[in-house]
Scaffold this active site. Structure first.
Site, mmCIF file in Angstrom:
data_model
loop_
_atom_site.group_PDB
_atom_site.id
_atom_site.type_symbol
_atom_site.label_atom_id
_atom_site.label_comp_id
_atom_site.label_asym_id
_atom_site.label_seq_id
_atom_site.Cartn_x
_atom_site.Cartn_y
_atom_site.Cartn_z
ATOM 1 N N PHE A 114 -46.503 49.557 -17.720
ATOM 2 C CA PHE A 114 -46.398 48.859 -16.277
ATOM 3 C C PHE A 114 -45.880 49.989 -15.352
ATOM 4 O O PHE A 114 -45.024 50.805 -15.555
ATOM 5 C CB PHE A 114 -45.290 47.857 -16.239
ATOM 6 C CG PHE A 114 -45.240 46.851 -14.898
ATOM 7 C CD1 PHE A 114 -46.268 46.226 -14.524
ATOM 8 C CD2 PHE A 114 -44.482 47.527 -13.754
ATOM 9 C CE1 PHE A 114 -46.272 45.409 -13.129
ATOM 10 C CE2 PHE A 114 -44.629 46.836 -12.803
ATOM 11 C CZ PHE A 114 -45.228 45.882 -12.131
ATOM 12 N N ASP A 128 -42.807 57.932 -16.268
ATOM 13 C CA ASP A 128 -42.307 56.867 -15.427
ATOM 14 C C ASP A 128 -40.973 56.565 -15.595
ATOM 15 O O ASP A 128 -40.802 55.723 -16.648
ATOM 16 C CB ASP A 128 -43.586 55.921 -15.438
ATOM 17 C CG ASP A 128 -43.240 54.789 -14.488
ATOM 18 O OD1 ASP A 128 -42.029 54.764 -13.861
ATOM 19 O OD2 ASP A 128 -44.020 53.708 -14.353
ATOM 20 N N LYS A 131 -36.213 51.794 -8.127
ATOM 21 C CA LYS A 131 -35.171 50.908 -8.404
ATOM 22 C C LYS A 131 -33.564 51.403 -8.392
ATOM 23 O O LYS A 131 -33.045 51.524 -7.217
ATOM 24 C CB LYS A 131 -35.599 50.257 -10.068
ATOM 25 C CG LYS A 131 -36.593 49.778 -9.990
ATOM 26 C CD LYS A 131 -36.593 48.937 -11.354
ATOM 27 C CE LYS A 131 -38.045 48.457 -11.955
ATOM 28 N NZ LYS A 131 -38.385 47.394 -11.055
#
Ligand SMILES: Cc1ncc(COP(=O)(O)O)c(C=O)c1O
Length: 317
Positions: free
Chosen positions: A31, A132, A161
């Protein structure tokens, strides 16, 4: 930058500019965001891609190793070699993008051998290796970056995040010759590097260090992992399996026999929520539950969460 997706977009833009190539290879179950390019890189259809295509071209996917689902590292690497023969020459690939531990895909850690081999392939063919770390970064896995578990150096790391503790800030860390490739103005945006976001990120870095939150992530993960194993040992009939964790990234799957059992997810999540515990499902088959507590969580709150999980599991069956 403000979002994880934007960091991934820019990582690909930089890799393309630097290599003067266009191909991108990502992984099934991965994702990377919800913009068009990152949806294209994401390896899960529902709910992320369904109905939103067509997606940008020259993006390819290979299987991510999850041994208990029958996919081991050797198989993934064979598929990658096959891709180089059938779909895209390695000399046309700008970047290989991988989460060191898949987040939405199910909290599966990439095997060391895969990471080492990807590094070697990228070196051999001049491909930019992108990790990532939007979900795994800043202490979540017990180290500042999950990449540190592998001792394999990527060329670019994407972060967001936890970087600014919830403030909209994302970033890219990379080797200077690659990062400096695009001309000024080629990357950017109105809200990039917001001073408030940057101040929040500096405070997060201080907190990580002064409270030793990397170590705390290990404690939290160990405690929740052991509690889940104990619940399963006491009640072996519960359809809970494949309990796993890396630091404070903890997950388990609902399975009957060896088959994924996604139908239990919604009632379980609801039961937990009704008792005050918010959980997020994940996984390619939508049958995994992930636990991502804040690294500053108090121990008695963790105990309360464990009680709610056990009670909700027992009410399920
Ligand atoms: C690994 C990974 N990459 C990228 C993203 C996208 O980040 P954002 O939602 O901030 O665009 C996420 C978000 O969950 C993620 O987990």
């Amino acid at each position: 930058m403000t979002t994880g997706a934007e960091a991934l977009e820019n990582a690909v833009k930089i890799a393309r500019h630097y290599t003067k190539r266009s191909g991108v290879i990502a992984f099934h179950g991965g994702f990377h965001g919800r913009t068009l390019l990152t949806m294209g890189m994401t390896g899960k259809i529902a709910p992320y891609k369904e109905g939103f295509g067509p997606f940008p071209g020259d993006i390819y996917h290979v299987p991510f190793p999850v041994p208990y689902q029958g996919i081991d590292t050797a198989y993934s690497l064979r598929q990658l070699e096959k891709l180089f023969k059938t779909d895209i020459s390695p000399s046309s690939v700008a970047a290989i993008v991988i989460e060191p531990i898949q987040g939405e895909g199910g909290f599966y850690a990439a095997p060391l051998e895969l990471m080492q081999k990807l590094r070697a392939l990228c070196d051999e063919h001049g491909i930019v290796l992108v990790f990532d770390e939007v979900q795994t970064g800043f202490g979540r896995t017990g180290k500042t970056f999950a990449s540190e578990h592998f001792d394999v150096q990527p060329d670019i790391i994407t972060v967001a995040k936890a970087l600014a503790g919830g403030y909209p800030l994302s970033g890219i860390i990379g080797k200077s010759d690659i990062m400096d490739s695009p001309a000024p103005g080629g990357l950017g945006g109105t809200y990039g590097g917001s001073p408030v976001g940057c101040a929040a990120a500096l405070a997060v870095l201080d907190e990580l260090e002064s409270k030793n939150l990397n170590a705390r992530a290990g404690e939290i993960g160990g405690r929740l992992y052991q509690a889940l194993v104990d619940i399963k040992t006491r009640q072996p009939w519960l359809p809970v399996n494949h309990i796993r964790h890396k630091g404070a990234m903890i997950a388990f799957d609902f399975v009957t026999g060896e088959e994924p059992e996604p139908s239990l997810i919604a009632p379980f999540v609801k039961a937990c929520r009704d008792n005050g515990l918010i959980l997020l499902p994940c996984g390619q088959f939508g049958n995994a539950i992930r636990l991502l507590p804040p690294l500053t969580v108090e121990s008695d709150i963790l105990d309360e969460a464990i009680e709610i999980i056990e009670k909700s599991l027992l009410n399920l069956v």
